[in-house]
Motif scaffolding. Structure first.
Motif, PDB file in Angstrom:
ATOM      1  N   ARG A  64      -7.391  16.649 -23.883  1.00  7.59           N
ATOM      2  CA  ARG A  64      -6.764  15.509 -23.500  1.00  7.59           C
ATOM      3  C   ARG A  64      -7.070  14.034 -23.958  1.00  7.59           C
ATOM      4  N   THR A  65      -8.523  13.833 -23.997  1.00  6.95           N
ATOM      5  CA  THR A  65      -8.954  12.395 -24.566  1.00  6.95           C
ATOM      6  C   THR A  65      -8.472  12.174 -26.102  1.00  6.95           C
ATOM      7  N   THR A  66      -8.099  12.898 -26.825  1.00 12.20           N
ATOM      8  CA  THR A  66      -7.752  12.594 -27.999  1.00 12.20           C
ATOM      9  C   THR A  66      -6.149  12.352 -28.028  1.00 12.20           C
ATOM     10  N   PHE A  67      -5.618  11.891 -26.957  1.00  9.17           N
ATOM     11  CA  PHE A  67      -4.052  11.465 -27.190  1.00  9.17           C
ATOM     12  C   PHE A  67      -4.008  10.265 -26.396  1.00  9.17           C
ATOM     13  N   LEU A  68      -3.366   9.294 -26.996  1.00  6.99           N
ATOM     14  CA  LEU A  68      -3.015   7.651 -26.246  1.00  6.99           C
ATOM     15  C   LEU A  68      -1.648   8.042 -25.727  1.00  6.99           C
ATOM     16  N   GLY A  69      -0.775   8.711 -26.032  1.00  2.00           N
ATOM     17  CA  GLY A  69       0.517   8.727 -25.442  1.00  2.00           C
ATOM     18  C   GLY A  69       0.673   9.303 -24.248  1.00  2.00           C
ATOM     19  N   SER A 109       6.073  13.455 -26.800  1.00  2.00           N
ATOM     20  CA  SER A 109       6.076  12.779 -27.838  1.00  2.00           C
ATOM     21  C   SER A 109       6.717  11.253 -27.502  1.00  2.00           C
ATOM     22  N   GLY A 110       7.409  10.975 -26.543  1.00  2.00           N
ATOM     23  CA  GLY A 110       8.101   9.983 -26.294  1.00  2.00           C
ATOM     24  C   GLY A 110       9.636   9.749 -26.418  1.00  2.00           C
ATOM     25  N   HIS A 167       7.781  15.925 -36.337  1.00  2.00           N
ATOM     26  CA  HIS A 167       7.589  14.759 -36.794  1.00  2.00           C
ATOM     27  C   HIS A 167       7.223  13.618 -35.818  1.00  2.00           C
ATOM     28  N   TRP A 168       6.193  14.114 -34.891  1.00  2.00           N
ATOM     29  CA  TRP A 168       5.762  13.099 -34.019  1.00  2.00           C
ATOM     30  C   TRP A 168       4.914  11.918 -34.665  1.00  2.00           C
ATOM     31  N   ASP A 169       5.024  10.736 -34.108  1.00  3.53           N
ATOM     32  CA  ASP A 169       4.251   9.720 -34.655  1.00  3.53           C
ATOM     33  C   ASP A 169       2.974   9.927 -34.350  1.00  3.53           C
ATOM     34  N   ARG A 170       2.248  10.771 -35.013  1.00  4.96           N
ATOM     35  CA  ARG A 170       0.972  10.968 -34.578  1.00  4.96           C
ATOM     36  C   ARG A 170      -0.071  10.070 -34.859  1.00  4.96           C
ATOM     37  N   ASP A 171      -0.008   9.146 -35.911  1.00  4.50           N
ATOM     38  CA  ASP A 171      -0.872   7.842 -35.956  1.00  4.50           C
ATOM     39  C   ASP A 171      -0.829   7.067 -34.683  1.00  4.50           C
ATOM     40  N   ALA A 172       0.473   6.779 -33.936  1.00  2.00           N
ATOM     41  CA  ALA A 172       0.497   6.162 -32.776  1.00  2.00           C
ATOM     42  C   ALA A 172      -0.037   6.823 -31.461  1.00  2.00           C
ATOM     43  N   LEU A 173      -0.047   8.066 -31.337  1.00  5.08           N
ATOM     44  CA  LEU A 173      -0.144   8.898 -30.237  1.00  5.08           C
ATOM     45  C   LEU A 173      -1.728   9.427 -30.149  1.00  5.08           C
TER      46      LEU A 173
END
Length: 191
Positions: A39-44, A64-65, A171-177
């Motif tokens: 869980r700690t690897t996710f900012l979203g 994903s948002g 195509h999630w925005d992985r760089d932002a998440l």
């Protein structure tokens, strides 16, 4: 619930095996530790690691948002309104299931809603993981994790690779998440 018996009147389901209950509790604790680290690897937006309200499994879900298509409903013993709220946005979810029904053995699972094109054919880790067409999700038998040289690393590979398959194909925005591994219970410094 089919053939529901009020708790106070239920004498059929009264057996208790303390050894089995203790082993199940230890599996939940060990799984919770790995899920929490994952869980700690996710900012979203991400759920806490939780004992799922609709079943008897431990789960963690990433969002994903983006809004998801309206869920068709039809989940047994669960009102459509609840299912549609739970899946109102795109998710990648994983958990531990103690067994029963379509998977009659303890297993870890991972699924995406909506499942992106090609998800069922994605290459995931470890080799013991497979996609169940009946369930529409990836399955990793608990025995494969239990027997592994490094059970935590094997489970983390399953969690990360199934999430990556869902996020990449949708195509999630992985760089932002996403971010690097963190430490459970220690907030990240804000820069």
């Amino acid at each position: 619930m089919a053939d529901a018996v009020p708790f106070r009147e239920d004498t059929v389901h009264s057996a208790y095996d303390p050894d089995s209950a203790n082993r199940f509790w230890r599996i939940l604790l060990a799984s919770h530790e790995v899920f929490s680290h994952f869980r700690t690897t996710f900012l979203g937006k991400v759920s806490p690691v939780h004992f799922f309200w609709g079943s008897f499994d431990l789960a963690v879900t990433r969002f994903s948002g983006r809004r998801a298509p309206l869920h068709p409903g039809g989940v047994p013993h669960l009102p459509d309104a609840v299912v549609r709220e739970a899946y109102s946005h795109e998710v990648s979810s994983a958990g531990f299931w103690p067994g029963g029904g379509a998977i009659d053995y303890p297993a870890f699972y991972s699924y995406a809603y909506p499942a992106p094109e090609g998800y069922s054919h994605a290459r995931v880790q470890p080799a013991q993981a497979f996609f169940s067409d009946d369930l529409g999700e990836f399955i990793l038998p608990y025995d494969a994790v239990r027997a592994a040289h490094d059970p935590k690393a094997l489970l983390m590979a399953f969690l990360q690779s199934t999430y990556a398959a869902a996020a990449d194909l949708a195509h999630w925005d992985r760089d932002a998440l996403e971010c690097g591994l963190g430490h459970c219970g220690i907030p990240r410094a804000v820069e």
